[in-house]
Motif scaffolding. Structure first.
Motif, PDB file in Angstrom:
ATOM      1  N   ARG A  29       0.425  -1.426   0.072  1.00 31.91           N
ATOM      2  CA  ARG A  29      -0.072   0.203  -0.003  1.00 31.91           C
ATOM      3  C   ARG A  29       0.680   0.779   0.003  1.00 31.91           C
ATOM      4  N   ASP A  30       2.005   1.751   1.200  1.00 37.57           N
ATOM      5  CA  ASP A  30       3.043   2.262   0.869  1.00 37.57           C
ATOM      6  C   ASP A  30       3.529   2.848  -0.736  1.00 37.57           C
TER       7      ASP A  30
ATOM      8  N   SER B 245       2.510   1.431  -3.333  1.00 37.50           N
ATOM      9  CA  SER B 245       1.184   1.714  -4.649  1.00 37.50           C
ATOM     10  C   SER B 245       0.870   3.269  -4.389  1.00 37.50           C
ATOM     11  N   HIS B 246       0.677   3.987  -3.007  1.00 37.95           N
ATOM     12  CA  HIS B 246       0.948   5.293  -2.898  1.00 37.95           C
ATOM     13  C   HIS B 246       1.674   6.174  -3.570  1.00 37.95           C
ATOM     14  N   ARG B 247       2.739   5.679  -2.825  1.00 37.52           N
ATOM     15  CA  ARG B 247       3.458   6.382  -3.911  1.00 37.52           C
ATOM     16  C   ARG B 247       3.626   6.769  -5.201  1.00 37.52           C
TER      17      ARG B 247
ATOM     18  N   LYS C  36       2.042   6.584  -7.472  1.00 33.93           N
ATOM     19  CA  LYS C  36       0.319   6.945  -7.862  1.00 33.93           C
ATOM     20  C   LYS C  36       0.822   8.810  -7.283  1.00 33.93           C
ATOM     21  N   ASN C  37       1.118   8.827  -6.089  1.00 37.11           N
ATOM     22  CA  ASN C  37       1.600   9.768  -6.071  1.00 37.11           C
ATOM     23  C   ASN C  37       2.770  10.254  -7.250  1.00 37.11           C
TER      24      ASN C  37
ATOM     25  N   GLN D 260      -4.451   1.976 -10.329  1.00 35.95           N
ATOM     26  CA  GLN D 260      -4.821   1.953  -8.951  1.00 35.95           C
ATOM     27  C   GLN D 260      -6.222   0.831  -8.532  1.00 35.95           C
TER      28      GLN D 260
END
Length: 347
Positions: free
Chosen positions: A155-156, A158-160, A162-163, A203
């Motif tokens: 999740r970490d 993936s979030h980075r 995406k940003n 996503q």
């Protein structure tokens, strides 16, 4: 360190510490400002430590003491530890009793209902004054291989990611706004659109990390709904998709193939200003693989254009990602419209 502290604490609290043990552990404990000669204080510290810690007495596998961290995992005094905490095996306890030596299992799974977690287990025999084993001290530290920990790390990441993709898209948008050349502007807009497709596909793949496959029918409908809102002209996209599973790593290239084929149909199949329908189908191919079709009812491909050799950027992208997925690209075109097919081999 947590395991050494627990062993020392239980040795002091239950059996009394010999001077050698005091001296061995004293250096670390003095540095921490903790007096190991106070059993009550040490048991209190063990109770509060985040490392699950327990004491097993006698010949069975029954817990005599479990700190708060172990109780949160279902291990309580009087319970069979191997039943309440499946990561701990009876054989590990038996081997510690047989040899009188510490035992360790670095990757024991607990088969938890909410996702298996993995543990670094240590079992240390506590010896009495006559050398007999009086009890076993058990500690369990969760390892990074834990499914829950693995998901958190994903999740970490993936979030980075995406940003980062959103940042790149924003930079392209700024560059587009500062460019006056129409051709450059269109090229930057196309690049930004492709990055947007990658972001959306990424996503969707995150939720499929554990399963490893994605329901492409649902994904295709959502993708085409988003594409329809951005197409030039009032074009409509009709989707017919059978339930189809594809590997997670295929989602992004598949999405880019669909985006390019739908975009080409919207830009070139129909006369300027005239809305049309673009049909997208997904189902099983004749060889047991997956077939994607994008069709229109427009003017057809230009004479002599071979999609397998065309030099336009859009078709180059389609060919590149079709090859990456080991697919085959074909087209059937006439004055009544064009149908482009991509056949993917069985997984």
């Amino acid at each position: 360190m947590a395991h050494m502290m627990a062993v020392t604490a239980f040795r002091n609290a239950e059996f009394g510490a010999d001077s050698g043990a005091d001296r061995l552990a004293g250096a670390d404990d003095d540095a921490a400002g903790v007096g190991i000669d106070d059993p009550g204080m040490m048991r209190c510290l063990i109770e509060q430590t985040p490392t699950p810690t327990a004491l097993v007495e006698g010949e069975g596998d029954y817990c005599a003491f479990a700190n708060a961290a172990f109780r949160a995992l279902g291990v309580v005094a009087g319970a069979d530890m191997t039943e309440r905490f499946p990561a701990l095996s009876s054989s590990l306890l038996a081997e510690a009793r047989r040899t009188g030596q510490p035992q360790r299992n670095r990757s024991a799974g607990d088969r938890a209902a909410d996702g298996e977690r993995f543990w670094d287990l240590r079992v240390t025999p506590l010896l009495g004054v006559n050398g007999a084993i009086r009890a076993l001290i058990v500690t369990a530290e969760e390892t990074p291989e834990s499914a829950a920990e693995h998901d958190r790390r994903l999740r970490d990441v993936s979030h980075r990611l995406k940003n980062t993709l959103q940042l790149v898209s924003s930079l392209l948008t700024l560059q587009t706004l500062s460019t006056k050349d129409p051709e450059v502007r269109r090229a930057l807009q196309s690049a930004g659109g492709r990055i947007g497709i990658v972001t959306q596909a990424h996503q969707r793949t995150h939720g499929a990390q554990r399963a490893g496959t994605v329901d492409m029918a649902t994904h295709l409908r959502e993708l085409c709904q988003e594409l329809e809102a951005t197409l030039p002209g009032a074009h409509r996209i009709q989707v017919a998709a059978d339930a189809t599973e594809m590997p997670m790593e295929a989602v992004i290239p598949f999405s880019l193939i669909v985006s390019e084929l739908v975009g080409n149909a919207a830009r070139h199949a129909y006369s300027s200003g005239i809305p049309g329908t673009i049909e997208v189908r997904l189902g099983r191919g004749g060889t047991g693989g997956v077939r994607l079709e994008v069709a229109d009812h427009g003017v057809g491909l230009p004479a002599g254009l071979d999609v397998a050799r065309a030099t336009t950027l859009g078709l180059k992208v389609v060919r590149a990602f079709t090859g990456q997925l080991r697919g085959k690209l074909t087209a059937d075109s006439s004055s009544r419209g064009t149908r482009v097919s991509v056949d993917f081999p069985p997984a």
